[in-house]
Design a protein around this motif. Structure first.
Motif, PDB file in Angstrom:
ATOM      1  N   CYS A 100       0.848  -1.199   0.000  1.00 28.12           N
ATOM      2  CA  CYS A 100       0.000   0.000   0.000  1.00 28.12           C
ATOM      3  C   CYS A 100       0.882   1.246   0.000  1.00 28.12           C
ATOM      4  O   CYS A 100       2.031   1.214   0.440  1.00 28.12           O
ATOM      5  CB  CYS A 100      -0.913  -0.003   1.227  1.00 28.12           C
ATOM      6  N   ASP A 101       0.323   2.337  -0.479  1.00 28.68           N
ATOM      7  CA  ASP A 101       1.084   3.585  -0.549  1.00 28.68           C
ATOM      8  C   ASP A 101       1.344   4.184   0.829  1.00 28.68           C
ATOM      9  O   ASP A 101       2.423   4.712   1.089  1.00 28.68           O
ATOM     10  CB  ASP A 101       0.332   4.607  -1.407  1.00 28.68           C
ATOM     11  N   LEU A 102       0.345   4.115   1.692  1.00 25.53           N
ATOM     12  CA  LEU A 102       0.451   4.649   3.048  1.00 25.53           C
ATOM     13  C   LEU A 102      -0.157   3.651   4.016  1.00 25.53           C
ATOM     14  O   LEU A 102      -0.999   2.843   3.636  1.00 25.53           O
ATOM     15  CB  LEU A 102      -0.293   5.992   3.157  1.00 25.53           C
ATOM     16  N   ARG A 103       0.270   3.736   5.277  1.00 28.01           N
ATOM     17  CA  ARG A 103      -0.225   2.823   6.299  1.00 28.01           C
ATOM     18  C   ARG A 103      -0.583   3.602   7.557  1.00 28.01           C
ATOM     19  O   ARG A 103       0.165   4.473   7.995  1.00 28.01           O
ATOM     20  CB  ARG A 103       0.849   1.771   6.629  1.00 28.01           C
ATOM     21  N   VAL A 104      -1.737   3.262   8.120  1.00 22.89           N
ATOM     22  CA  VAL A 104      -2.210   3.799   9.387  1.00 22.89           C
ATOM     23  C   VAL A 104      -2.475   2.584  10.264  1.00 22.89           C
ATOM     24  O   VAL A 104      -2.992   1.573   9.785  1.00 22.89           O
ATOM     25  CB  VAL A 104      -3.516   4.602   9.186  1.00 22.89           C
ATOM     26  N   SER A 105      -2.110   2.659  11.541  1.00 27.65           N
ATOM     27  CA  SER A 105      -2.361   1.501  12.398  1.00 27.65           C
ATOM     28  C   SER A 105      -2.794   1.913  13.784  1.00 27.65           C
ATOM     29  O   SER A 105      -2.614   3.055  14.200  1.00 27.65           O
ATOM     30  CB  SER A 105      -1.114   0.610  12.496  1.00 27.65           C
ATOM     31  N   ALA A 106      -3.328   0.921  14.481  1.00 27.10           N
ATOM     32  CA  ALA A 106      -3.628   1.097  15.895  1.00 27.10           C
ATOM     33  C   ALA A 106      -2.309   1.163  16.656  1.00 27.10           C
ATOM     34  O   ALA A 106      -1.288   0.628  16.216  1.00 27.10           O
ATOM     35  CB  ALA A 106      -4.478  -0.065  16.399  1.00 27.10           C
ATOM     36  N   GLU A 107      -2.348   1.817  17.786  1.00 22.80           N
ATOM     37  CA  GLU A 107      -1.142   1.952  18.611  1.00 22.80           C
ATOM     38  C   GLU A 107      -0.645   0.609  19.127  1.00 22.80           C
ATOM     39  O   GLU A 107       0.524   0.470  19.487  1.00 22.80           O
ATOM     40  CB  GLU A 107      -1.437   2.883  19.786  1.00 22.80           C
ATOM     41  N   THR A 108      -1.510  -0.394  19.131  1.00 23.60           N
ATOM     42  CA  THR A 108      -1.148  -1.721  19.654  1.00 23.60           C
ATOM     43  C   THR A 108      -0.792  -2.723  18.560  1.00 23.60           C
ATOM     44  O   THR A 108      -0.529  -3.882  18.857  1.00 23.60           O
ATOM     45  CB  THR A 108      -2.330  -2.282  20.467  1.00 23.60           C
ATOM     46  N   THR A 109      -0.779  -2.292  17.310  1.00 21.60           N
ATOM     47  CA  THR A 109      -0.499  -3.190  16.187  1.00 21.60           C
ATOM     48  C   THR A 109       0.933  -3.699  16.230  1.00 21.60           C
ATOM     49  O   THR A 109       1.849  -2.988  16.627  1.00 21.60           O
ATOM     50  CB  THR A 109      -0.752  -2.459  14.847  1.00 21.60           C
ATOM     51  N   ARG A 110       1.100  -4.943  15.795  1.00 20.84           N
ATOM     52  CA  ARG A 110       2.424  -5.575  15.729  1.00 20.84           C
ATOM     53  C   ARG A 110       2.705  -5.915  14.269  1.00 20.84           C
ATOM     54  O   ARG A 110       1.808  -6.309  13.529  1.00 20.84           O
ATOM     55  CB  ARG A 110       2.450  -6.829  16.583  1.00 20.84           C
ATOM     56  N   PHE A 111       3.964  -5.781  13.865  1.00 23.60           N
ATOM     57  CA  PHE A 111       4.386  -5.965  12.477  1.00 23.60           C
ATOM     58  C   PHE A 111       5.564  -6.929  12.397  1.00 23.60           C
ATOM     59  O   PHE A 111       6.436  -6.913  13.258  1.00 23.60           O
ATOM     60  CB  PHE A 111       4.851  -4.622  11.878  1.00 23.60           C
ATOM     61  N   GLY A 112       5.619  -7.735  11.329  1.00 25.78           N
ATOM     62  CA  GLY A 112       6.793  -8.566  11.116  1.00 25.78           C
ATOM     63  C   GLY A 112       6.527  -9.768  10.246  1.00 25.78           C
ATOM     64  O   GLY A 112       5.432  -9.951   9.706  1.00 25.78           O
ATOM     65  N   PHE A 113       7.563 -10.577  10.106  1.00 23.20           N
ATOM     66  CA  PHE A 113       7.524 -11.787   9.289  1.00 23.20           C
ATOM     67  C   PHE A 113       7.852 -13.013  10.142  1.00 23.20           C
ATOM     68  O   PHE A 113       8.875 -13.655   9.936  1.00 23.20           O
ATOM     69  CB  PHE A 113       8.542 -11.701   8.144  1.00 23.20           C
ATOM     70  N   PRO A 114       7.025 -13.377  11.116  1.00 19.86           N
ATOM     71  CA  PRO A 114       7.337 -14.564  11.911  1.00 19.86           C
ATOM     72  C   PRO A 114       7.222 -15.823  11.051  1.00 19.86           C
ATOM     73  O   PRO A 114       6.381 -15.901  10.157  1.00 19.86           O
ATOM     74  CB  PRO A 114       6.269 -14.556  13.003  1.00 19.86           C
ATOM     75  N   GLY A 115       8.084 -16.774  11.289  1.00 19.68           N
ATOM     76  CA  GLY A 115       7.981 -18.068  10.607  1.00 19.68           C
ATOM     77  C   GLY A 115       8.381 -18.056   9.151  1.00 19.68           C
ATOM     78  O   GLY A 115       8.029 -18.950   8.406  1.00 19.68           O
ATOM     79  N   THR A 116       9.114 -17.026   8.700  1.00 19.01           N
ATOM     80  CA  THR A 116       9.557 -17.018   7.317  1.00 19.01           C
ATOM     81  C   THR A 116      11.064 -17.218   7.265  1.00 19.01           C
ATOM     82  O   THR A 116      11.747 -17.181   8.267  1.00 19.01           O
ATOM     83  CB  THR A 116       9.223 -15.685   6.604  1.00 19.01           C
ATOM     84  N   THR A 117      11.557 -17.372   6.064  1.00 18.85           N
ATOM     85  CA  THR A 117      13.004 -17.530   5.887  1.00 18.85           C
ATOM     86  C   THR A 117      13.613 -16.303   5.240  1.00 18.85           C
ATOM     87  O   THR A 117      14.711 -16.357   4.710  1.00 18.85           O
ATOM     88  CB  THR A 117      13.297 -18.762   5.011  1.00 18.85           C
TER      89      THR A 117
END
Length: 181
Positions: A100-117
């Motif tokens: 996406c061009d822009l991102r808005v999130s909740a203050e409690t949101t978590r981001f990442g790539f768990p379980g990938t290589t």
């Protein structure tokens, strides 16, 4: 707009809002792809907001080719696309948010790539640099919204209940300007 089961599509003037109502599985991704095809020819829509939980329970995620096609469709849309992330953006959902061009999130949101290589970090590298993207992808590091904002991944954070309305305001603002293509 067609009727969907896994996403709810509404229109607020020239802004289309697609609310994700189910995990990012095959059916949800297929519906998002179908909606993207509709928007590609709908010249009345000036911006798109994709809102909801961009995370996915283990084993429910669509296959990599489907997610790649969806991310490519999001990046290829000639109007701005804003992710309104309410809970999490992990794994393939993080990749979708990054498309996406822009991102808005909740203050409690978590981001990442768990379980990938480490494979899906290409879009992340464009935003935060190769070294940081590799670290996050290879270690499976999960970051919170504060860190994501510090890294420049987010335009805004707000309470979970306000994320979509903040994204819609942002969409109206960017839609009033020229398209991105």
């Amino acid at each position: 707009m067609a009727e969907y089961q896994h996403i709810e599509v509404t229109r607020d003037k020239k802004t289309v809002v697609a609310a994700i109502k189910a995990p990012l599985n095959h059916d949800t991704v297929q519906e998002l792809l179908a909606m993207m095809e509709e928007l590609a020819v709908d010249k009345t829509a000036a911006a798109l907001v994709i809102s909801g939980d961009f995370g996915a329970a283990s084993g429910t995620v669509a296959d990599g080719d489907e997610m790649a096609a969806l991310c490519d469709a999001v990046e290829g849309l000639s109007r701005p696309v804003i992710a309104a992330i309410t809970v999490s953006a992990q794994g393939p959902g993080f990749e979708l948010a990054l498309a996406c061009d822009l991102r808005v999130s909740a203050e409690t949101t978590r981001f990442g790539f768990p379980g990938t290589t480490g494979g899906p970090a290409t879009r992340l590298a464009k935003l935060v640099g190769v070294a940081r993207a590799k670290h996050m992808a290879l270690t499976g590091q999960i970051i919170d919204a504060l860190e994501a904002e510090r890294l420049g991944l987010l335009s805004h954070t707000s309470t979970e209940s306000e994320v979509t309305s903040v994204a819609k305001k942002l969409a109206r603002s960017v839609a009033s300007r020229a398209s991105r293509k």
